[in-house]
Structure formats: C-alpha cells, structure tokens
Design a protein around this motif. Structure first.
Motif, PDB file in Angstrom:
ATOM      1  N   HIS A   1      30.230  38.330  51.906  1.00  0.00           N
ATOM      2  CA  HIS A   1      29.796  37.724  53.223  1.00  0.00           C
ATOM      3  C   HIS A   1      30.990  38.308  54.288  1.00  0.00           C
ATOM      4  N   CYS A   2      32.165  38.336  53.902  1.00  0.00           N
ATOM      5  CA  CYS A   2      33.186  38.580  55.057  1.00  0.00           C
ATOM      6  C   CYS A   2      33.998  39.749  54.825  1.00  0.00           C
ATOM      7  N   ALA A   3      33.112  40.694  54.325  1.00  0.00           N
ATOM      8  CA  ALA A   3      33.725  42.180  54.169  1.00  0.00           C
ATOM      9  C   ALA A   3      33.726  42.855  55.525  1.00  0.00           C
ATOM     10  N   ASP A   4      33.117  42.579  56.500  1.00  0.00           N
ATOM     11  CA  ASP A   4      33.335  43.023  57.930  1.00  0.00           C
ATOM     12  C   ASP A   4      34.327  42.391  58.668  1.00  0.00           C
ATOM     13  N   GLY A   5      34.550  41.306  58.343  1.00  0.00           N
ATOM     14  CA  GLY A   5      35.646  40.382  59.093  1.00  0.00           C
ATOM     15  C   GLY A   5      37.282  40.476  59.089  1.00  0.00           C
ATOM     16  N   PRO A   6      38.025  39.457  59.355  1.00  0.00           N
ATOM     17  CA  PRO A   6      39.241  39.587  59.109  1.00  0.00           C
ATOM     18  C   PRO A   6      39.576  39.498  57.782  1.00  0.00           C
ATOM     19  N   GLN A   7      40.805  40.307  57.395  1.00  0.00           N
ATOM     20  CA  GLN A   7      41.293  40.359  55.715  1.00  0.00           C
ATOM     21  C   GLN A   7      42.746  39.912  55.950  1.00  0.00           C
ATOM     22  N   PRO A   8      42.992  39.523  54.501  1.00  0.00           N
ATOM     23  CA  PRO A   8      44.387  39.054  54.539  1.00  0.00           C
ATOM     24  C   PRO A   8      45.402  40.282  54.804  1.00  0.00           C
ATOM     25  N   GLU A   9      46.707  39.771  55.166  1.00  0.00           N
ATOM     26  CA  GLU A   9      47.647  41.103  55.180  1.00  0.00           C
ATOM     27  C   GLU A   9      47.911  41.849  54.207  1.00  0.00           C
ATOM     28  N   THR A  10      48.141  40.915  53.174  1.00  0.00           N
ATOM     29  CA  THR A  10      48.399  41.346  51.860  1.00  0.00           C
ATOM     30  C   THR A  10      47.454  40.815  50.425  1.00  0.00           C
ATOM     31  N   ILE A  11      47.044  41.726  49.474  1.00  0.00           N
ATOM     32  CA  ILE A  11      46.149  40.970  48.556  1.00  0.00           C
ATOM     33  C   ILE A  11      47.219  41.329  47.404  1.00  0.00           C
ATOM     34  N   THR A  12      48.128  40.266  46.870  1.00  0.00           N
ATOM     35  CA  THR A  12      49.017  40.799  45.703  1.00  0.00           C
ATOM     36  C   THR A  12      48.463  40.573  44.443  1.00  0.00           C
ATOM     37  N   VAL A  13      47.504  39.766  44.147  1.00  0.00           N
ATOM     38  CA  VAL A  13      46.973  39.416  42.957  1.00  0.00           C
ATOM     39  C   VAL A  13      45.723  40.579  42.591  1.00  0.00           C
ATOM     40  N   ARG A  14      46.263  41.269  41.467  1.00  0.00           N
ATOM     41  CA  ARG A  14      45.243  42.407  41.287  1.00  0.00           C
ATOM     42  C   ARG A  14      43.878  42.043  41.035  1.00  0.00           C
ATOM     43  N   GLU A  15      43.587  41.042  40.336  1.00  0.00           N
ATOM     44  CA  GLU A  15      42.120  40.655  40.301  1.00  0.00           C
ATOM     45  C   GLU A  15      41.508  40.154  41.595  1.00  0.00           C
ATOM     46  N   ASN A  16      42.192  39.621  42.272  1.00  0.00           N
ATOM     47  CA  ASN A  16      41.585  39.322  43.722  1.00  0.00           C
ATOM     48  C   ASN A  16      41.364  40.577  44.268  1.00  0.00           C
ATOM     49  N   ARG A  17      42.179  41.545  44.387  1.00  0.00           N
ATOM     50  CA  ARG A  17      41.982  43.052  45.041  1.00  0.00           C
ATOM     51  C   ARG A  17      40.582  43.704  44.524  1.00  0.00           C
TER      52      ARG A  17
ATOM     53  N   LEU B   1      41.483  57.623  42.719  1.00  0.00           N
ATOM     54  CA  LEU B   1      42.213  57.812  41.471  1.00  0.00           C
ATOM     55  C   LEU B   1      43.249  59.059  41.941  1.00  0.00           C
ATOM     56  N   ASP B   2      42.296  60.169  42.449  1.00  0.00           N
ATOM     57  CA  ASP B   2      43.243  61.388  42.797  1.00  0.00           C
ATOM     58  C   ASP B   2      44.364  61.031  43.934  1.00  0.00           C
TER      59      ASP B   2
ATOM     60  N   VAL C   1      46.598  53.095  39.406  1.00  0.00           N
ATOM     61  CA  VAL C   1      45.413  53.515  38.649  1.00  0.00           C
ATOM     62  C   VAL C   1      44.564  52.442  38.240  1.00  0.00           C
ATOM     63  N   THR C   2      45.468  51.247  37.621  1.00  0.00           N
ATOM     64  CA  THR C   2      44.508  50.180  37.149  1.00  0.00           C
ATOM     65  C   THR C   2      43.688  49.420  38.328  1.00  0.00           C
ATOM     66  N   ASP C   3      44.244  49.634  39.472  1.00  0.00           N
ATOM     67  CA  ASP C   3      43.418  48.903  40.721  1.00  0.00           C
ATOM     68  C   ASP C   3      41.904  49.881  40.514  1.00  0.00           C
ATOM     69  N   VAL C   4      41.892  51.257  40.178  1.00  0.00           N
ATOM     70  CA  VAL C   4      40.657  51.813  40.022  1.00  0.00           C
ATOM     71  C   VAL C   4      39.919  51.363  38.830  1.00  0.00           C
ATOM     72  N   LEU C   5      40.720  51.048  37.822  1.00  0.00           N
ATOM     73  CA  LEU C   5      39.795  50.732  36.749  1.00  0.00           C
ATOM     74  C   LEU C   5      39.160  49.199  36.904  1.00  0.00           C
ATOM     75  N   ARG C   6      39.906  48.396  37.556  1.00  0.00           N
ATOM     76  CA  ARG C   6      39.547  46.865  37.919  1.00  0.00           C
ATOM     77  C   ARG C   6      38.069  47.073  38.756  1.00  0.00           C
ATOM     78  N   LEU C   7      38.454  48.038  39.707  1.00  0.00           N
ATOM     79  CA  LEU C   7      37.346  48.207  40.533  1.00  0.00           C
ATOM     80  C   LEU C   7      35.984  48.672  39.743  1.00  0.00           C
ATOM     81  N   ALA C   8      36.274  49.631  38.873  1.00  0.00           N
ATOM     82  CA  ALA C   8      35.068  50.069  38.005  1.00  0.00           C
ATOM     83  C   ALA C   8      34.396  49.065  37.262  1.00  0.00           C
ATOM     84  N   CYS C   9      35.171  47.940  36.846  1.00  0.00           N
ATOM     85  CA  CYS C   9      34.710  46.873  36.165  1.00  0.00           C
ATOM     86  C   CYS C   9      34.072  46.001  37.003  1.00  0.00           C
ATOM     87  N   ALA C  10      34.486  45.901  38.149  1.00  0.00           N
ATOM     88  CA  ALA C  10      33.729  44.752  39.228  1.00  0.00           C
ATOM     89  C   ALA C  10      32.355  45.416  39.349  1.00  0.00           C
ATOM     90  N   LEU C  11      32.469  46.895  39.519  1.00  0.00           N
ATOM     91  CA  LEU C  11      31.032  47.551  39.464  1.00  0.00           C
ATOM     92  C   LEU C  11      29.914  47.426  38.669  1.00  0.00           C
TER      93      LEU C  11
END
Length: 724
Positions: free
Chosen positions: A199-215, A272-273, A234-244
């Motif tokens: 719902h909030c993807a187009d609105g304000p965002q946190p300055e930092t997202i330190t917890v990788r699962e949240n990211r 990833l590149d 690279v693990t950020d990319v893997l987590r995003l793929a898992c979310a997809l």
C-alpha cells in the motif's frame, strides 16, 4: 483500501484512526460503542470518545463494527469457547470416576457396547473410542445458560484505545515503524509489513532498512511498482527472489522457485550484476546458500544476458566452477594456525557484527597478554560500527558469563525451539568481562537519544528488551522472552483454543506444579482432572469447528513455587499446521463467576506458532514473600510425534527451567539506568495525574492525559527504545 488496514493500526498501536464522514451528533452511538468495547476489556479514551461524538451516527456505527471485530480477535473472543464439563470449574469429577462413567455409558449403547466388550476381552480399552469421551455433549448456548453473569471487579483488564490521526497518516507511520525496525520482526509482523509495503510503496520510505528480511519485503513492493529494489549484497537479491516466489525471506526454509516474468528476471540479474561489479568480494557470500542459488539460476537463465557477466559469476560460484573463500573460512584458517589476533583484525575490518558474536570464542582462544589485549582493542574500535541490537545482545551474554560459572546452557533458535546442553566453556576472567561490559555500556549510552523527562511505569522495568521480534508471539499482553511481570488476583485460569485444518487434531492443555528445586509436586491435565490446586475443564479430542480447554487454579492453594502451563500435540496437526491456535491466561477474584472465557479478564493471549510438539508460553513463580510473577518463555520442545503428555516431559521441562531461571535478561531497567547516568530526569508513574509538560513515557499501557508532544513506549513499540 485504507479502511481495510485500520485494523493493523488498532492491533499494533492501540490507536483508532480518525474516521472520515460528515459531522453530526454521534454521542449516543459513541457511548454504545464504548459500552460494547468494555465487554471485551477495551475502552475509548476520553479524548477519543469526544472526537467520535462529533461525527454522524452512521459513521460512528461503521467505525464501531470494524473496531469491535479487531479487538475481539485480539483478545480471543472471536470464537466460541465451549467446555466439556458444562458447569466448569464446578462439579469436575475425579479422573478415574469420570473414565469409569464413560465406560459404563459405552456398555449401555448398542454398537459401542459390542466394541467395548471386544476391546476389554483383549485387555485394552482406548478412551478415545468411547462415544462419550472427548466430544462436546452440550451446545455452546447450554453452556452459557449454566453460568452466572461475570461480576465486575476493579482488577479486570481495561485496555484503552486512543485517538489517532487520519487513516493515511496512521497506516504510513506504522509502515515506516515496521520497515525501519532495528530488530527482526516476528512472523505476524512480517506479514503485516508485506501488506503495508504494497500500500505504501509510492509514499514515504524509511531512511534506512537495516534488517534484511524487512528489506526483502519492501523490495518486493518496490519491484511491483516499477521502482528499483534496494540491494547491496548478493543475499539481498536471493531474499527478493524468495519473496517473489512467496517463500521464506529469512532463508531458514528452502523456497520452491517458479518461472518469473522477464521484467523480474532482468531486475534480479541487473541488481546482482551491479552488486558484484561494485564489490567482487561479496561473491564470498554465495556459498552460504549454494543450493538455493543453483535452483534460482535454473529460473533466471543468466546465460541469456551476456551483458551482465558479473551476475553470471554468482552462479559459477554456486556450481563450484569458481572458488571464492568465504569470510568464515578465512577466519577458521587463521584460528587453525593459532592467529587469534589476525582473525580479530579481519573480522573488525570486514564484519564488525561477526566480531562481536565471536568475541567470547576469540577471548577463550587468546593467550593472556598482548594477544588478548589485541582482541579487546579490536572490539573497542569496531563498536561504533555494530548495530545497537548486537551491542546489547553481547552485553547480555557477558553478564551471564560470570567467572566460575558451570551451568547447563540453554539454546533457543529463531523459531523458539529450545534444548539444553552442558556448559563446557572455560570462564572469562572478571577483568576481561568487566572491561568489555564497560565498553558496551558506554557505546549504548552514546547512542541513546536524550529522552527529556522520563515517566516510568514500575511494572515495565523488568520487561526484557526485544532484541529479536521472534522472542515473542503475536497477541495481546505479550512480553518478550525473559521478561518478568507481576500477577495479581485469586484465580488463575489458562485457556487454549485450536481449530484443525485438514486432519483430526487433539491438543492437550496441562499445568505442571514444581517445588523450589524444580521437582514435581502435581499436575493438572486430562489424566488428572482435579487436585488441591484446581480443576481441568475436560479433554476435547477433535476440533473441526474449533475446541477449547481450560485449567482453573487457586493461587493460594498452590503447594509449589512454579506453575508451568503447557500445550501438547497429542495427535494430528502441529502448531504450525492448525488453521488457528492460541493460548492465554485470565485473572479473576474469587467470587466473580462468569463464563469459562471472559474477555475482560484476559491478561494475555498469544498465537501458538512454532516447531516441536510441546509449547511452553510462560511459567509462573512465587517469590519469598508469596507474590506471583509471570516469566515469559515462548518456547517449543520437540516432544514425540504423537501421544505427548505432561507426565513424560516433566524431567526435560525441569532441566530447561533450571537453566532459564539461572540466566538474567537485559531489561528496560538497564536502558533507563544508562539514560539516568546521562542526566535524564526520571519520575515513577503512580497512575494519577500526568505532568503538564511533554515526557517520554515507558510503561505497559499508555495513560490518559499525557501532554501534547509526549513520546510513548509500550510493549507494542518497545523495539523503538533500542538504539540504532
């Protein structure tokens, strides 16, 4: 859409977003709303009641309907709680007498009689086969008719709902708080973040997202709206793929990847590149999840995108075609050569957080003198780069590593699974331990903001700091693992509810009573329905439409020091499989009466979601002055595949509790003391008139009458108290 998210604001923040609608005379409807809330143990604050009174009646009624549904589910009042013995806790029979009655009734019925005779002739009779055992024999309405109305008591719970700003603002604020949390979120909170992020993807965002699962959750929402995901490993990319793939972004469970649309494949490979091109050393992280990367490569087809060669390197490492030493392997190599100083320097430079997690091991392996001083110096240099949560976690660990300690160690994994092992570690010397504690306290003190005037509810001081959101279950009145809270009242009543999903499921509520040395005195369960301490409501063995069990205890009659409620999976689905399952407890005065389940007497209700077949939500301990306190556990034991019973787990539970009660958690008291050392003025809240100036209030419930501009910290947002 925003209205659909209001329940999240109420559940997380105990605030009701300001409704939208025409003004009018809604005072009568607002008072009826308030009265309905009170039956569930909730109430409108004076300011909120006044605000709602200014809206037209239809707006107030619509708001009331939505809010009542939310709070009833929060407290466990959204389902019907029936009992086997219709007038429980009165007239509960002796266990053997009850079983004999069930057998006698079976002999009076045709088909059941023949079956019972056949089984008895073989020398065995299963209670579960008796027609009158384990199934409700009366309707919910008949059970209600057998009980008097609850007599109101001053000690009944009353959770106050406070006014919020408009729904858009409240939803956005909740999203920012969850996404920007400095501690990992529990399973339910992570699901809520996923809904809010969309719902909030187009609105304000946190300055930092330190917890990788949240990211990962936020990145999924960004990807779906066309925004670039936030990727720096690279693990950020893997987590995003898992979310997809709607899989596990924590990477604890394997995800079954599926075919992805070409735009998503391009986004993942491009990200990833870019990560690898900017820092080739990050390829070392691939080996930690080698199998997941190989499965993902089969879906991404990196060979189709030769213009992203660095992305292809990731899959080459996963397949073993290219070797990149991981940080862990480099550290182990140094330690294998006896180079403790080198290992500490490497960790300090490459991964300060890992240095902190390994400091106990490094100090135990370091020789006294220069080598030990080098490790301590590395820790001091790295401290500013380590997250506040890790600083506090290591501080708690060191406080439980006193010189000469030889106790059994309790291990708790991220799912709440617990086990015990002998502690064979040599102790840390007092001088080393105290030096480290001073460094960590100084670093924590440096990061804590100036709270101004602190207003403290004394009951919150022994609440454990939520160093992980997974250290507590979702629910009402739930505190983090390691917390201690006072318990009042004459009657303590436990309850559990479950509804099976696809298989017949039998959960059993039990309570174990132990003496001061953790030896068993007695228990209450389906095998022991009555004792001096209290009564069990009866065994329910199936729950296609939901089932409840209760245990009623008179605290003054308890002969032991500890009461340990527990829920066992006797047969069928586990806690992670049932359609719904929760546990809680109520407190009542002696003559209040009422139904077995009365929502306004509920002090705690938490979801049952975890591994294993035995759940230990909390334990109760009586101190030397006779006062009872709840000690919060949120643990799950493996148990056996079926037929788990309290009698079989008495020893393992006693061993576990002995280890747990030998540990001290870092609590709110610790942070308050550090803020006082920095000059903060502190006042203990007496429940009367609040100061007329803005304060930082820390307590179990938000009080009415705080001055505008005050900051409020309660268990619902206690994570905000932790320094970043």
């Amino acid at each position: 859409m925003v209205h659909a998210l209001e329940h999240l604001v109420v559940r997380h923040n105990r605030r009701l977003p300001s409704p939208t609608g025409p003004s009018g005379d809604g005072a009568a409807a607002a008072r009826r709303f308030d009265a309905a809330l009170m039956t569930a143990g909730f109430k409108l604050s004076g300011e909120l009641l006044e605000r709602l009174s200014g809206f037209a009646e239809p707006t107030v009624v619509e708001t009331a309907v939505r809010t009542l549904a939310t709070v009833r589910e929060l407290v466990g009042d959204h389902v019907r709680h029936n009992v086997y013995f219709v007038d429980f806790p009165a007239n509960v029979p002796d266990t053997l007498d009850f079983w004999m009655t069930c057998v006698a009734e079976a002999f009076r019925e045709g088909d059941a009689r023949a079956d019972a005779v056949d089984r008895l002739s073989a020398g065995v009779l299963d209670l579960l086969t008796l027609p009158s055992y384990g199934r409700y024999r009366h309707t919910y309405e008949e059970m209600l008719a057998a009980h008097d109305e609850l007599i109101a008591a001053a000690g009944d719970r009353l959770t106050v709902l406070h006014p919020g700003r408009d729904a858009d603002h409240e939803v956005t604020a909740l999203y920012l708080a969850l996404a920007g949390s400095t501690t990992p979120l529990g399973e339910e909170h992570l699901r809520d973040l996923s809904v809010l992020a969309g719902h909030c993807a187009d609105g304000p965002q946190p300055e930092t997202i330190t917890v990788r699962e949240n990211r990962a959750v936020v990145n999924l929402a960004r990807l779906r709206t066309g925004a670039a995901p936030l990727l720096d490993t690279v693990t950020d990319v893997l987590r995003l793929a898992c979310a997809l793939a709607e899989g596990d972004v924590t990477l604890r469970e394997p995800t079954r990847f599926r075919a992805l649309p070409r735009p998503y494949r391009r986004a993942l490979l491009a990200g990833l590149d870019a990560v690898v091109a900017a820092a080739p050393a990050k390829l070392a992280d691939v080996s930690a999840h080698r199998e997941a990367w190989k499965r993902l490569g089969e879906r991404l087809h990196p060979h189709e995108y030769p213009h992203w060669p660095d992305a292809a390197e990731v899959f080459a490492v996963a397949r073993g075609e290219r070797t990149v030493p991981s940080l862990d392997s480099r550290v182990e190599e140094l330690l294998g050569r006896g180079d403790v100083t080198g290992a500490a320097e490497l960790l300090a430079a490459a991964a300060p957080g890992r240095l902190f997690r390994a400091v106990d091991r490094l100090l135990r392996g370091a020789a006294e003198g220069e080598e030990r001083d080098a490790v301590l110096a590395a820790v001091e240099r790295a401290a500013p780069e380590v997250s506040g949560r890790v600083v506090l976690s290591v501080s708690e660990h060191l406080r439980n590593r006193a010189d000469g300690r030889r106790e059994r160690r309790v291990f708790v994994n991220r799912e709440g699974g617990a086990w015990v092992a002998d502690d064979t570690r040599p102790p840390l010397t007092d001088s080393v331990r105290e030096r480290l504690v001073e460094v960590l306290d100084a670093e924590t003190r440096r990061r804590l903001p100036d709270p101004g005037h602190l207003l403290i509810d004394p009951d919150v001081l022994d609440v454990a700091l939520p160093l992980s959101g997974r250290a507590a279950s979702a629910g009402l009145g739930v505190l983090p693992r390691g917390s201690v809270s006072p318990v009042g009242g004459e009657l303590l009543r436990f309850f559990t509810y479950w509804r099976e999903a696809t298989r017949t499921t039998d959960l059993d509520l039990s309570a174990l009573v132990l003496d001061e040395d953790f030896a068993t005195i007695t228990w209450l369960s389906y095998t022991a329905l009555t004792d001096v301490e209290g009564r069990h409501s009866g065994d329910i063995t199936e729950a296609p439409d939901g089932a409840s069990e209760f245990i009623d205890l008179r605290l003054g009659a308890v002969r032991g020091t500890y009461i340990v409620p527990q829920v066992h999976v006797y047969s069928g689905e586990g806690f992670d499989e049932v359609a719904e399952g929760f546990f809680g407890f109520m407190l009542r005065e002696g003559e209040q009466g009422g139904r077995p389940f009365e929502p306004r007497t509920v002090r705690m209700k938490s979801d049952l979601r975890g591994p294993g077949r035995v759940a230990l939500p909390l334990a109760f301990r009586r101190d030397e002055e006779g006062r009872w306190h709840a000690h919060w556990l949120h643990l799950y034991l493996r148990g056996t595949p079926s037929a788990n019973r309290v009698e079989e787990h008495r020893v393992s539970i006693a061993v576990l509790l002995r280890g747990l009660f030998g540990r001290a958690s870092l609590t709110v008291r610790h942070l308050v003391a550090l803020m006082e050392e920095s000059g903060a003025r502190t006042t203990l809240w007496d429940g009367r008139t609040a100061p007329d100036v803005p304060v930082t209030y820390i307590g179990l419930e938000r009080p009415d009458g705080l001055a505008p501009g005050s900051r409020v910290v309660t268990p619902e947002n206690l994570r905000d108290l932790l320094p970043a």
